[in-house]
Motif scaffolding. Structure first.
Motif, PDB file in Angstrom:
ATOM      1  N   ASP A 225      47.965  56.158  15.142  1.00 40.55           N
ATOM      2  CA  ASP A 225      48.997  55.484  14.341  1.00 40.55           C
ATOM      3  C   ASP A 225      48.998  56.149  12.958  1.00 40.55           C
ATOM      4  O   ASP A 225      48.077  55.942  12.158  1.00 40.55           O
ATOM      5  N   VAL A 226      50.039  56.910  12.690  1.00 38.45           N
ATOM      6  CA  VAL A 226      50.054  57.783  11.516  1.00 38.45           C
ATOM      7  C   VAL A 226      51.181  57.394  10.569  1.00 38.45           C
ATOM      8  O   VAL A 226      52.336  57.232  10.988  1.00 38.45           O
ATOM      9  N   PHE A 227      50.826  57.254   9.290  1.00 37.68           N
ATOM     10  CA  PHE A 227      51.822  57.128   8.215  1.00 37.68           C
ATOM     11  C   PHE A 227      52.220  58.539   7.765  1.00 37.68           C
ATOM     12  O   PHE A 227      51.357  59.424   7.634  1.00 37.68           O
ATOM     13  N   SER A 228      53.491  58.719   7.502  1.00 39.18           N
ATOM     14  CA  SER A 228      53.955  60.008   6.976  1.00 39.18           C
ATOM     15  C   SER A 228      54.964  59.763   5.861  1.00 39.18           C
ATOM     16  O   SER A 228      55.557  58.678   5.758  1.00 39.18           O
ATOM     17  N   TYR A 250      67.813  68.630  -0.388  1.00 41.21           N
ATOM     18  CA  TYR A 250      67.400  68.574   1.011  1.00 41.21           C
ATOM     19  C   TYR A 250      66.164  67.683   1.125  1.00 41.21           C
ATOM     20  O   TYR A 250      65.516  67.346   0.122  1.00 41.21           O
ATOM     21  N   VAL A 251      65.844  67.300   2.346  1.00 42.14           N
ATOM     22  CA  VAL A 251      64.711  66.409   2.607  1.00 42.14           C
ATOM     23  C   VAL A 251      63.598  67.229   3.246  1.00 42.14           C
ATOM     24  O   VAL A 251      63.824  67.958   4.222  1.00 42.14           O
ATOM     25  N   ALA A 252      62.393  67.114   2.693  1.00 42.99           N
ATOM     26  CA  ALA A 252      61.236  67.860   3.197  1.00 42.99           C
ATOM     27  C   ALA A 252      60.090  66.903   3.487  1.00 42.99           C
ATOM     28  O   ALA A 252      59.921  65.884   2.802  1.00 42.99           O
ATOM     29  N   LYS A 253      59.331  67.251   4.487  1.00 40.58           N
ATOM     30  CA  LYS A 253      58.190  66.423   4.869  1.00 40.58           C
ATOM     31  C   LYS A 253      56.986  66.791   4.018  1.00 40.58           C
ATOM     32  O   LYS A 253      56.685  67.977   3.810  1.00 40.58           O
ATOM     33  N   GLU A 254      56.308  65.769   3.537  1.00 40.18           N
ATOM     34  CA  GLU A 254      55.119  66.000   2.717  1.00 40.18           C
ATOM     35  C   GLU A 254      53.940  66.407   3.591  1.00 40.18           C
ATOM     36  O   GLU A 254      53.824  65.990   4.751  1.00 40.18           O
ATOM     37  N   ALA A 255      53.066  67.222   3.022  1.00 35.00           N
ATOM     38  CA  ALA A 255      51.879  67.685   3.753  1.00 35.00           C
ATOM     39  C   ALA A 255      50.752  66.667   3.612  1.00 35.00           C
ATOM     40  O   ALA A 255      49.634  66.999   3.205  1.00 35.00           O
ATOM     41  N   THR A 256      51.069  65.431   3.949  1.00 36.89           N
ATOM     42  CA  THR A 256      50.097  64.335   3.849  1.00 36.89           C
ATOM     43  C   THR A 256      50.275  63.424   5.056  1.00 36.89           C
ATOM     44  O   THR A 256      51.409  63.062   5.406  1.00 36.89           O
ATOM     45  N   ALA A 257      49.173  63.032   5.658  1.00 31.58           N
ATOM     46  CA  ALA A 257      49.195  62.107   6.791  1.00 31.58           C
ATOM     47  C   ALA A 257      48.072  61.096   6.614  1.00 31.58           C
ATOM     48  O   ALA A 257      46.963  61.442   6.191  1.00 31.58           O
ATOM     49  N   ALA A 258      48.378  59.853   6.926  1.00 30.01           N
ATOM     50  CA  ALA A 258      47.373  58.779   6.818  1.00 30.01           C
ATOM     51  C   ALA A 258      47.267  58.085   8.177  1.00 30.01           C
ATOM     52  O   ALA A 258      48.257  57.580   8.707  1.00 30.01           O
ATOM     53  N   VAL A 259      46.066  58.069   8.727  1.00 27.81           N
ATOM     54  CA  VAL A 259      45.829  57.464  10.036  1.00 27.81           C
ATOM     55  C   VAL A 259      45.315  56.045   9.826  1.00 27.81           C
ATOM     56  O   VAL A 259      44.335  55.827   9.101  1.00 27.81           O
ATOM     57  N   TYR A 260      45.997  55.090  10.455  1.00 27.60           N
ATOM     58  CA  TYR A 260      45.586  53.694  10.346  1.00 27.60           C
ATOM     59  C   TYR A 260      44.581  53.393  11.461  1.00 27.60           C
ATOM     60  O   TYR A 260      44.863  53.598  12.648  1.00 27.60           O
ATOM     61  N   LEU A 261      43.388  52.920  11.053  1.00 25.82           N
ATOM     62  CA  LEU A 261      42.320  52.631  12.010  1.00 25.82           C
ATOM     63  C   LEU A 261      41.694  51.285  11.702  1.00 25.82           C
ATOM     64  O   LEU A 261      41.451  50.961  10.531  1.00 25.82           O
ATOM     65  N   GLU A 262      41.440  50.536  12.746  1.00 22.24           N
ATOM     66  CA  GLU A 262      40.596  49.351  12.581  1.00 22.24           C
ATOM     67  C   GLU A 262      39.150  49.815  12.488  1.00 22.24           C
ATOM     68  O   GLU A 262      38.789  50.882  12.986  1.00 22.24           O
ATOM     69  N   ALA A 263      38.280  49.012  11.856  1.00 22.12           N
ATOM     70  CA  ALA A 263      36.895  49.429  11.601  1.00 22.12           C
ATOM     71  C   ALA A 263      36.156  49.761  12.898  1.00 22.12           C
ATOM     72  O   ALA A 263      35.432  50.769  12.967  1.00 22.12           O
TER      73      ALA A 263
END
Length: 476
Positions: A225-228, A250-263
């Protein structure tokens, strides 16, 4: 002594006269022929003769001259010249005959003009010429107008470019103002009823900043489950000039990804040593060599407490595994215990991404003193507040706490003047009340200014050492 003379006889006869003999009179007769070739001149018996005696001269027309005619030397010369001119005349005459025999030049006959035009035809021709001139005039005016429009458009475009260039290279220090160009895409899992509250709470949090919040239609990375984030870009950074050049939006994708994890899920990944596999999946999905990866871990504190007697050992084990993964893959960890915590973490992350390009501008020009355009406040008190916020890490809320106790710069300077030791200077504003965080939320703990910030304020406002280090790693 009697001088000798030579008698020259001219005759049209073709027969050659016999040369005189020495027994004859001491004169010689020379027959002059009409031929162009002169016979050789006979030898003279006396070189001192001054005259020639001509006994008889005849020409082709049989005109007789007097029997006795004497030619002087000059006259003889003139006679020779005459013969030469006659010869030249005969040559020119023959040449002209040749020229006359050449084919005559063809002279073209001028076309005959037809009957004159009638008045009606002349009127039509005049009208046609007038129409043609009017059309040419209109075309010239249209071309001139088109050239003017083109020049005006060029000037307007140049003016707009300069305006945009200035706007894009303007330093922005407020993170909130950058969120209008950002979009966060939540994982599809947050469309479920149990996860939906976080999505709704975050959308409400950034509504006033006009940030776009959306839900993904499917998982971007299988099993994760990834936030972008995406950004609306209007400029590109020019490495050569160290400036931002305006470009079409124009619209560009950021070079950042955040993965949502339960503990519990994170602990399982660490036990199986699959954290590196997750990072590899993300790099392949985002196709970026410098991808920034975050793990947003929810409920780690509750998970540790649930371990009971093993809580300390489990916590230490997790921390060691997390540190190892951080060093190996450069992954950052963010921990949340509730929906408000998760909202604030996502908000901070989004704002940091939004301000990132302007940090490049800041470092490109004056890395030691980037914020050079400070506006004065609306009042003396407001100006005093803005002066205090120039101290590194001193937030507006902290400045309000200082102003509450020291309403003017003079009051604070007088307080510093009363101090006796460096410790008193460093602790002058320590413990003053701070009610809000940087993002505007109310503080729940640590409501006072710490000693580190107080020492920075003392060094900045009262320090005497010009080489003293006020802020270490200010722009990191």
């Amino acid at each position: 002594m009697r001088s000798s003379s030579i008698i020259i006889e001219l005759s049209d006869s073709d027969s050659d006269a016999s040369p005189p003999t020495s027994s004859q009179v001491a004169t010689s007769v020379i027959d002059l022929l009409d031929s162009d070739d002169e016979p050789p001149r006979p030898s003279r018996s006396c070189s001192s003769l001054s005259q020639y005696h001509l006994r008889e001269l005849t020409d082709s027309d049989d005109d007789e001259l007097p029997p006795t005619f004497t030619l002087s030397a000059s006259q003889s010369h003139k006679a020779k010249s005459k013969r030469k001119r006659d010869s030249d005349s005969e040559y020119e005459s023959s040449e002209s005959e040749v020229l006359r025999e050449s084919p005559p030049k063809i002279q073209r006959k001028a076309p005959t003009k037809g009957p004159g035009k009638t008045a009606e035809e002349k009127a039509r021709d005049k009208e046609a010429k007038s129409s043609e001139k009017e059309l040419q005039k209109q075309e010239k005016a249209a071309q001139k107008a088109a050239d003017k429009r083109h020049e005006d458009a060029r000037k307007a475009a140049a003016k707009d470019y300069r305006k945009r260039h200035k706007e894009e290279n303007k330093l922005v220090s407020d993170k909130k103002t950058t969120l209008k160009d950002m979009e966060i895409v939540f994982p599809v899992i947050f469309a479920e009823p149990g996860k939906r509250p976080l999505y709704d709470a975050f959308r409400d949090r950034v509504a006033e900043y006009h940030m776009t919040v959306s839900l993904a239609q499917a998982r971007e990375v299988r099993g994760l489950d990834v936030f972008s984030w995406t950004r609306t870009k209007r400029s590109e950074y020019n490495i050569a000039t160290r400036e931002w050049d305006p470009v079409d939006e124009y619209v560009a994708k950021e070079a950042t990804a955040a993965v949502y994890l339960e503990a519990a899920r994170l602990v399982a990944l660490l036990d199986e040593e699959k954290g590196s596999d997750v990072a590899s999946q993300l790099h392949k999905a985002f196709l970026h060599d410098h991808l920034q990866i975050f793990f947003i871990v929810n409920g780690m504190g509750a998970f540790i407490r649930e371990q009971g007697m093993r809580a300390v050992d489990v916590r230490d084990q997790v921390e060691r595994a997390v540190a190892s993964l951080q060093m190996a893959e450069g992954i950052h960890f963010l921990y949340t215990e509730s929906i408000p915590d998760a909202v604030e973490r996502l908000y901070d992350l989004s704002a940091d991404l939004g301000i990132k390009p302007y940090k490049i501008i800041e470092r490109s020009h004056l890395p030691f003193c980037s914020d050079t355009e400070q506006r004065s406040g609306t009042s003396l008190a407001d100006t005093w507040l803005k002066m205090l916020t120039q101290v590194h890490r001193l937030t507006p809320s902290m400045a309000e706490g200082i102003v509450e106790n020291f309403p003017t710069p003079r009051s604070l300077m007088e307080a510093f003047e009363q101090t006796q030791t460096q410790a008193e200077i460093d602790g002058m504003i320590a413990g003053l009340r701070v009610e809000r965080n940087v993002d505007g939320t109310m503080r729940k703990r640590g409501n006072g200014i710490d000693k580190g910030i107080s020492s920075k304020v003392g060094t900045t406002l009262w320090g005497r050492d010009p080489l003293a280090l006020v802020a270490k790693g200010t722009h990191k």
